[in-house]
Scaffold this active site. Structure first.
Site, PDB file in Angstrom:
ATOM      1  N   THR A  96      -4.523  41.988 -19.534  1.00 10.97           N
ATOM      2  CA  THR A  96      -4.495  43.458 -19.585  1.00 10.97           C
ATOM      3  C   THR A  96      -3.691  43.992 -18.391  1.00 10.97           C
ATOM      4  O   THR A  96      -3.360  43.242 -17.472  1.00 10.97           O
ATOM      5  CB  THR A  96      -5.931  44.033 -19.567  1.00 10.97           C
ATOM      6  OG1 THR A  96      -6.546  43.659 -18.343  1.00 10.97           O
ATOM      7  CG2 THR A  96      -6.745  43.567 -20.749  1.00 10.97           C
ATOM      8  N   LYS A 125      -2.852  40.254 -11.632  1.00 13.77           N
ATOM      9  CA  LYS A 125      -3.024  40.098 -10.182  1.00 13.77           C
ATOM     10  C   LYS A 125      -4.166  40.936  -9.627  1.00 13.77           C
ATOM     11  O   LYS A 125      -4.699  40.634  -8.565  1.00 13.77           O
ATOM     12  CB  LYS A 125      -1.747  40.544  -9.445  1.00 13.77           C
ATOM     13  CG  LYS A 125      -0.524  39.737  -9.762  1.00 13.77           C
ATOM     14  CD  LYS A 125       0.732  40.436  -9.286  1.00 13.77           C
ATOM     15  CE  LYS A 125       1.184  41.519 -10.226  1.00 13.77           C
ATOM     16  NZ  LYS A 125       1.948  41.164 -11.381  1.00 13.77           N
ATOM     17  N   VAL A 152       1.995  34.569 -10.002  1.00 12.49           N
ATOM     18  CA  VAL A 152       3.025  34.442  -8.962  1.00 12.49           C
ATOM     19  C   VAL A 152       4.198  33.678  -9.561  1.00 12.49           C
ATOM     20  O   VAL A 152       4.024  32.550 -10.009  1.00 12.49           O
ATOM     21  CB  VAL A 152       2.491  33.676  -7.722  1.00 12.49           C
ATOM     22  CG1 VAL A 152       3.568  33.601  -6.636  1.00 12.49           C
ATOM     23  CG2 VAL A 152       1.231  34.321  -7.179  1.00 12.49           C
ATOM     24  N   GLY A 154       5.868  34.377 -12.367  1.00 16.16           N
ATOM     25  CA  GLY A 154       6.004  34.412 -13.834  1.00 16.16           C
ATOM     26  C   GLY A 154       5.894  33.000 -14.385  1.00 16.16           C
ATOM     27  O   GLY A 154       4.885  32.327 -14.206  1.00 16.16           O
ATOM     28  N   GLY A 207      15.077  48.984 -17.344  1.00 14.11           N
ATOM     29  CA  GLY A 207      13.717  48.524 -17.656  1.00 14.11           C
ATOM     30  C   GLY A 207      13.157  47.556 -16.622  1.00 14.11           C
ATOM     31  O   GLY A 207      12.110  46.951 -16.843  1.00 14.11           O
ATOM     32  N   LYS A 225       0.673  39.114  -4.561  1.00  9.80           N
ATOM     33  CA  LYS A 225       1.071  37.705  -4.693  1.00  9.80           C
ATOM     34  C   LYS A 225       0.847  36.949  -3.383  1.00  9.80           C
ATOM     35  O   LYS A 225       0.440  35.782  -3.388  1.00  9.80           O
ATOM     36  CB  LYS A 225       2.525  37.628  -5.146  1.00  9.80           C
ATOM     37  CG  LYS A 225       2.672  38.124  -6.581  1.00  9.80           C
ATOM     38  CD  LYS A 225       4.090  38.444  -6.957  1.00  9.80           C
ATOM     39  CE  LYS A 225       4.160  38.894  -8.413  1.00  9.80           C
ATOM     40  NZ  LYS A 225       5.463  39.475  -8.771  1.00  9.80           N
ATOM     41  N   GLY A 317       8.714  38.272 -17.400  1.00 13.50           N
ATOM     42  CA  GLY A 317       9.165  38.073 -18.784  1.00 13.50           C
ATOM     43  C   GLY A 317       7.981  37.624 -19.620  1.00 13.50           C
ATOM     44  O   GLY A 317       7.140  36.854 -19.134  1.00 13.50           O
TER      45      GLY A 317
HETATM   46  N1  LIG Z   1       5.283  41.310 -18.340  1.00 17.31           N
HETATM   47  C1  LIG Z   1       5.528  40.401 -17.415  1.00 17.31           C
HETATM   48  O1  LIG Z   1       6.651  39.916 -17.286  1.00 17.31           O
HETATM   49  C2  LIG Z   1       4.425  39.929 -16.502  1.00 17.31           C
HETATM   50  C3  LIG Z   1       4.686  38.875 -15.608  1.00 17.31           C
HETATM   51  C4  LIG Z   1       3.662  38.389 -14.785  1.00 17.31           C
HETATM   52  C5  LIG Z   1       2.409  38.990 -14.842  1.00 17.31           C
HETATM   53  N2  LIG Z   1       2.189  40.041 -15.698  1.00 17.31           N
HETATM   54  C6  LIG Z   1       0.848  40.641 -15.735  1.00 17.31           C
HETATM   55  O2  LIG Z   1       0.254  40.297 -16.990  1.00 17.31           O
HETATM   56  C7  LIG Z   1      -0.577  41.376 -17.440  1.00 17.31           C
HETATM   57  C8  LIG Z   1      -0.093  41.819 -18.810  1.00 17.31           C
HETATM   58  O3  LIG Z   1       1.245  42.280 -18.699  1.00 17.31           O
HETATM   59  P1  LIG Z   1       2.030  42.901 -19.940  1.00 17.31           P
HETATM   60  O4  LIG Z   1       3.422  43.059 -19.487  1.00 17.31           O
HETATM   61  O5  LIG Z   1       1.728  42.123 -21.162  1.00 17.31           O
HETATM   62  O6  LIG Z   1       1.316  44.330 -20.021  1.00 17.31           O
HETATM   63  P2  LIG Z   1       1.303  45.322 -21.288  1.00 17.31           P
HETATM   64  O7  LIG Z   1       2.505  45.080 -22.121  1.00 17.31           O
HETATM   65  O8  LIG Z   1       1.012  46.658 -20.735  1.00 17.31           O
HETATM   66  O9  LIG Z   1       0.051  44.805 -22.135  1.00 17.31           O
HETATM   67  C9  LIG Z   1      -1.284  44.992 -21.761  1.00 17.31           C
HETATM   68  C10 LIG Z   1      -2.110  45.119 -23.013  1.00 17.31           C
HETATM   69  O10 LIG Z   1      -3.493  45.234 -22.669  1.00 17.31           O
HETATM   70  C11 LIG Z   1      -4.058  46.283 -23.468  1.00 17.31           C
HETATM   71  N3  LIG Z   1      -5.249  46.839 -22.844  1.00 17.31           N
HETATM   72  C12 LIG Z   1      -5.355  47.836 -21.941  1.00 17.31           C
HETATM   73  N4  LIG Z   1      -6.648  48.044 -21.628  1.00 17.31           N
HETATM   74  C13 LIG Z   1      -7.378  47.176 -22.370  1.00 17.31           C
HETATM   75  C14 LIG Z   1      -8.773  46.933 -22.544  1.00 17.31           C
HETATM   76  N5  LIG Z   1      -9.684  47.642 -21.877  1.00 17.31           N
HETATM   77  N6  LIG Z   1      -9.169  45.969 -23.396  1.00 17.31           N
HETATM   78  C15 LIG Z   1      -8.264  45.265 -24.109  1.00 17.31           C
HETATM   79  N7  LIG Z   1      -6.920  45.454 -24.003  1.00 17.31           N
HETATM   80  C16 LIG Z   1      -6.493  46.403 -23.151  1.00 17.31           C
HETATM   81  C17 LIG Z   1      -2.926  47.290 -23.589  1.00 17.31           C
HETATM   82  O11 LIG Z   1      -3.160  48.185 -24.650  1.00 17.31           O
HETATM   83  P3  LIG Z   1      -2.401  49.640 -24.630  1.00 17.31           P
HETATM   84  O12 LIG Z   1      -0.941  49.348 -24.548  1.00 17.31           O
HETATM   85  O13 LIG Z   1      -2.809  50.264 -25.898  1.00 17.31           O
HETATM   86  O14 LIG Z   1      -2.934  50.335 -23.399  1.00 17.31           O
HETATM   87  C18 LIG Z   1      -1.751  46.355 -23.855  1.00 17.31           C
HETATM   88  O15 LIG Z   1      -1.700  45.962 -25.196  1.00 17.31           O
HETATM   89  C19 LIG Z   1      -0.459  42.489 -16.391  1.00 17.31           C
HETATM   90  O16 LIG Z   1      -1.552  42.413 -15.531  1.00 17.31           O
HETATM   91  C20 LIG Z   1       0.835  42.162 -15.661  1.00 17.31           C
HETATM   92  O17 LIG Z   1       0.844  42.597 -14.329  1.00 17.31           O
HETATM   93  C21 LIG Z   1       3.160  40.512 -16.530  1.00 17.31           C
END
Ligand SMILES: NC(=O)c1ccc[n+]([C@@H]2O[C@H](COP(=O)([O-])OP(=O)(O)OC[C@H]3O[C@@H](n4cnc5c(N)ncnc54)[C@H](OP(=O)(O)O)[C@@H]3O)[C@@H](O)[C@H]2O)c1
Length: 347
Positions: A96, A125, A152, A154, A207, A225, A317
């Protein structure tokens, strides 16, 4: 291995994509048989105790939002907490959005998973930055594993490299470019001589930066991190409030020009050397392997015997980060197999 996936955004979708593709090969290679039995999003869930087939996972993804309208497996309005509590599974994958104020909703998801005897893999994190020492203790107390290699670097295995490959050595200090957004902005400023504001606007257009960019440019993301590295690799029980943190808002073109004259450039460096992790814009030599450009991340471990070791890779990513989730699932599978072996040899 039955898996509950909590959060169905960029990383969550990456996890289902990779698991669907890898079902067959991993089963063959490692005797690893992962099954997603539930996916919980903000407004409901899909649940199938027998596990979703790769075809069904693909169909759920294609159908789009909200997933809980699925006529066969949908549960509109059920919360992720209820899913974690009521669905039988071995592992919760928590992906999330990050929240560094109170770490919710992830903190509650993770503690609920522990209390119901489930292992946790997370890329979030927030809970680790605010409460890592307490969470690792709680995992131990409940006899479950907590893994977080996607937090940390990705998909780049920075935590595993330090923990496993450098196990025979002593890590003396760590320095890293751990945030792609700030690295992109500083690279733009230095190479194309654009101001901080222009570089930030470009990053937002592409983006790479959020509309509310504070998490990145004020150094919070790097600080989170640094906390994870401090606890997991350097055995220091610190949280986000212990980090001495400065972001990149004040970095000027003049300062970058001065650094260039010395053969250096300025990067946002997270470092762990001494008790307090620090995050601040720092001059580094342009020829040092750590000096990567654009959105790349890099980390240098200074060790007692093997000198400096630097790892470079994409720090974010969806699919990249999902590959770290798969790595963690395999690690848990491996640890569980060892547990069974050990208990058999004791009896
Ligand atoms: N994207 C990356 O490249 C990346 C890399 C490393 C780490 N991360 C970490 O990985 C995590 C996910 O990243 P992401 O990019 O996938 O984020 P995201 O695209 O914003 O996806 C998060 C998902 O969680 C859902 N959500 C929010 N509150 C929730 C709840 N209470 N119960 C269940 N689901 C809920 C959101 O729904 P809604 O959209 O409807 O709110 C969304 O579908 C984050 O903590 C981020 O910091 C991401």
């Amino acid at each position: 291995m039955r898996i509950i996936l909590v959060g169905y955004g960029i990383v969550g979708k990456g996890v289902t994509t990779i698991l669907a593709r890898r079902y067959a090969e991993k089963t063959k290679d490692y005797g690893f048989n992962p099954k997603i039995v539930a996916i919980a999003d903000i407004d409901g869930a899909v649940i199938n105790p027998r596990g979703f087939s790769p075809e069904k996972l693909e169909a759920i993804k294609q159908k789009g939002y909200p997933i809980s309208v699925d006529p066969e497996f949908g549960y509109p309005k059920i919360s992720a907490l209820e899913v974690i509590e009521s669905v039988e599974a071995e592992v919760v994958v928590e992906v999330t959005p990050v929240n560094i104020k109170n770490a919710e909703p992830a903190l509650s998801h993770i503690t609920k998973a522990f209390k119901t005897g489930k292992h946790v893999v997370t890329t979030n994190k927030g809970p680790l930055a605010l409460a890592m020492p307490a969470l690792t203790e709680l995992a131990e107390y409940n006899n479950v594993f907590l893994r977080f290699s996607g937090t940390v670097g990705g998909g780049t295995p920075m935590l595993e490299f330090a923990k496993r490959c450098l196990a025979g050595d002593k890590i003396l200090s760590i320095r890293g470019i751990l945030n792609g957004t700030t690295n992109y902005i500083l690279t733009e400023m230095s190479q194309n001589r654009v101001t901080f504001q222009e570089a930030l606007a470009n990053a937002q257009k592409l983006g790479y930066a959020e509309r509310e960019p504070s998490m990145d440019i004020d150094g919070f993301d790097t600080a989170c991190k640094a906390v994870i590295l401090s606890n997991w690799i350097m055995n220091k029980k610190v949280t986000l409030k212990d980090v001495d943190r400065t972001g990149i808002r004040e970095v000027t073109l003049e300062a970058l020009d001065e650094a260039t004259k010395r053969g250096n450039t300025i990067k946002l460096i997270g470092s762990i050397d001494g008790d307090k992790p620090t995050v601040k814009p720092t001059e580094i030599n342009r020829t040092h392997p750590l000096c990567v450009s654009g959105v790349l991340n890099a980390i240098t471990f200074s060790t007692e015997y093997a000198a400096e070791q630097t790892l470079i890779g994409r720090g974010a990513g969806g699919v990249e980060t999902a590959s770290a989730v798969l790595r963690d699932l395999l690690d848990i599978r491996h640890k569980l197999a060892n547990r069974i072996l050990n208990s058999n040899s004791e009896t």
